[in-house]
Design a protein around this motif. Structure first.
Motif, PDB file in Angstrom:
ATOM      1  N   ARG A  80       0.813  -1.221   0.000  1.00 13.71           N
ATOM      2  CA  ARG A  80       0.000   0.000   0.000  1.00 13.71           C
ATOM      3  C   ARG A  80       0.845   1.268   0.000  1.00 13.71           C
ATOM      4  NH1 ARG A  80      -1.962   4.106  -0.421  1.00 13.71           N
ATOM      5  NH2 ARG A  80      -3.961   4.919   0.355  1.00 13.71           N
ATOM      6  N   CYS A  87       1.657   3.237  -3.441  1.00 15.15           N
ATOM      7  CA  CYS A  87       0.653   3.817  -4.345  1.00 15.15           C
ATOM      8  C   CYS A  87       0.993   5.273  -4.658  1.00 15.15           C
ATOM      9  CB  CYS A  87      -0.737   3.751  -3.721  1.00 15.15           C
ATOM     10  SG  CYS A  87      -1.467   2.123  -3.701  1.00 15.15           S
ATOM     11  N   GLY A 121      -3.717   3.315  -7.426  1.00 15.54           N
ATOM     12  CA  GLY A 121      -4.384   2.170  -6.814  1.00 15.54           C
ATOM     13  C   GLY A 121      -3.451   0.978  -6.764  1.00 15.54           C
ATOM     14  N   ALA A 123       1.876  -2.260  -6.432  1.00 18.28           N
ATOM     15  CA  ALA A 123       1.693  -0.813  -6.415  1.00 18.28           C
ATOM     16  C   ALA A 123       3.005  -0.147  -6.795  1.00 18.28           C
ATOM     17  CB  ALA A 123       1.239  -0.328  -5.037  1.00 18.28           C
ATOM     18  N   ALA A 139      -7.004   3.307  -4.448  1.00 15.18           N
ATOM     19  CA  ALA A 139      -6.447   3.256  -3.094  1.00 15.18           C
ATOM     20  C   ALA A 139      -7.509   3.365  -2.007  1.00 15.18           C
ATOM     21  CB  ALA A 139      -5.394   4.351  -2.938  1.00 15.18           C
ATOM     22  N   ASP A 188      -8.091   0.529   0.956  1.00 16.27           N
ATOM     23  CA  ASP A 188      -8.098   0.776   2.395  1.00 16.27           C
ATOM     24  C   ASP A 188      -9.367   0.229   3.047  1.00 16.27           C
ATOM     25  OD1 ASP A 188      -5.677   2.053   2.104  1.00 16.27           O
ATOM     26  OD2 ASP A 188      -6.552   4.063   1.981  1.00 16.27           O
TER      27      ASP A 188
END
Length: 360
Positions: A141, A144, A155, A169, A196, A200
């Protein structure tokens, strides 16, 4: 007299750049300590250093820079003017050539878009391990992009294969790849880019041990757990072919204790005089190398080892945290190749950090 550090701060040239210009005879210190080798500059040299910084930022070749500095300090102002105008004409000519090439590339891209078949719309359903998916999302993550001009990178790519789900990513300067086991998809490989915020929301749901269900139907992506559902539109963009970007030449590997290494990066030297701009924000560099004993060293300004690699310090700390292990493997190739950060027990989960060229 100004120390080399003071000269760097006031001129806009990095310490390593000042050393380089000393070695090449472009800007020689007024005095060098015969014992320590420390460089000292006359106050009058500050104007030359600032001029040198401007010329290099404008991309002037070093040979012309020498002549401009010589003419600037002398009486030959005509030579300086001619050199500046000649360089400006080169820049304008290069810009015109670049525009022509980009115009051709845009025409080729438009042709490809018109001739390629439309995107296949299919329904995909699979089941994934909740702990594995959670760990995979945590591992990627941070990479990104937040650049509005590159929405396709805003994303996480879900690369769905028969028995695996890979998530990827990248923001161009770093890339993260991770794998989670999956079942239930027996068709061809399918790629879906999940924005993104939806990633989450999915991650917030994936906290238990029970398998989760992931589906992609047209432009919607849905994750279902026993506690709820996260659903939204996928990004209507193609993701770069990450597989072409992760095959690096074999490099030198070093096993690091994460706690010790993180402390060394956080408290170690940074090239604060070499602040750069990336996505409109300034940042500091950590310069790394593998020592003869196999340890990874955070280099100081006095280390001119040709094998050292500079990376964004914040990105490095993010990648270390995303590694999720007490020990990680750092893999170094040539100084112009990305640094790979890998888990010792999981070769399919890793991060890549692009190197930053040090100023000379």
């Amino acid at each position: 007299m100004r120390s080399i550090g003071e000269m760097a701060r006031e001129s806009g040239l990095g310490v390593s750049a000042l050393r380089f210009y000393d070695r090449t005879g472009v800007l020689v210190p007024a005095r060098v300590d015969p014992v320590s080798g420390y460089r000292w500059y006359d106050p009058a040299q500050l104007e030359e250093a600032r001029l040198l910084a401007r010329l290099r930022r404008a991309g002037m070749p070093l040979a012309d820079v020498r002549l401009v500095l010589a003419g600037w300090s002398g009486a030959d102002k005509d030579l300086v003017g001619e050199l500046l105008q000649a360089h400006l004409r080169r820049l304008e000519r290069d810009l015109s050539d670049a525009r022509d090439e980009f115009s051709t590339l845009q025409e080729l891209l438009a042709y490809r878009e018109n001739t390629l078949t439309s995107r296949l719309v299919t329904t995909v359903r699979l089941t994934a391990s909740a702990p594995e998916l959670a760990a995979a999302l945590d591992a990627v993550r941070f990479a990104c992009s937040t650049d509005p001009e590159l929405p396709m990178l805003g994303g996480v790519l879900f690369d769905i294969e028969e028995a695996a789900l890979r998530v990827v990513a990248t923001d161009r300067y770093r890339m993260a790849v991770a794998r989670a086991g999956a079942t239930g998809h027996g068709g061809p490989a399918v790629q879906v880019v999940v924005p993104a915020p939806l990633v989450d929301a999915m991650r917030a749901l994936v906290n238990g041990e029970e398998p989760v269900r992931l589906s992609a139907d047209g432009d919607r992506v849905t994750l279902e757990t026993g506690d709820g559902q996260a659903s939204g539109r996928r990004l209507d963009h193609d993701f770069p072919d990450y597989r072409r970007l992760v095959h690096l030449p074999t490099g030198r590997r070093a096993l690091v204790d994460v706690a010790v290494f993180r402390k060394a990066v956080e408290s170690g030297p940074v090239r604060t005089s070499e602040v750069r701009h990336q996505d409109g924000a300034s940042y500091d560099l950590s310069v790394l190398k593998v020592a003869h004993d196999g340890t990874v060293v955070v280099c100081d300004d006095g280390d001119d080892d040709q094998n050292q690699v500079a990376v964004n310090r914040e990105f490095l700390l993010d990648a270390i945290a995303a590694g999720g292990r007490d020990r990680l493997v750092l893999e170094f190739g040539v100084p112009t190749a990305p640094i790979a950060i890998r888990r010792p027990d999981d070769e399919e989960t890793f991060s890549l950090l692009m190197p930053v060229r040090l100023e000379h």
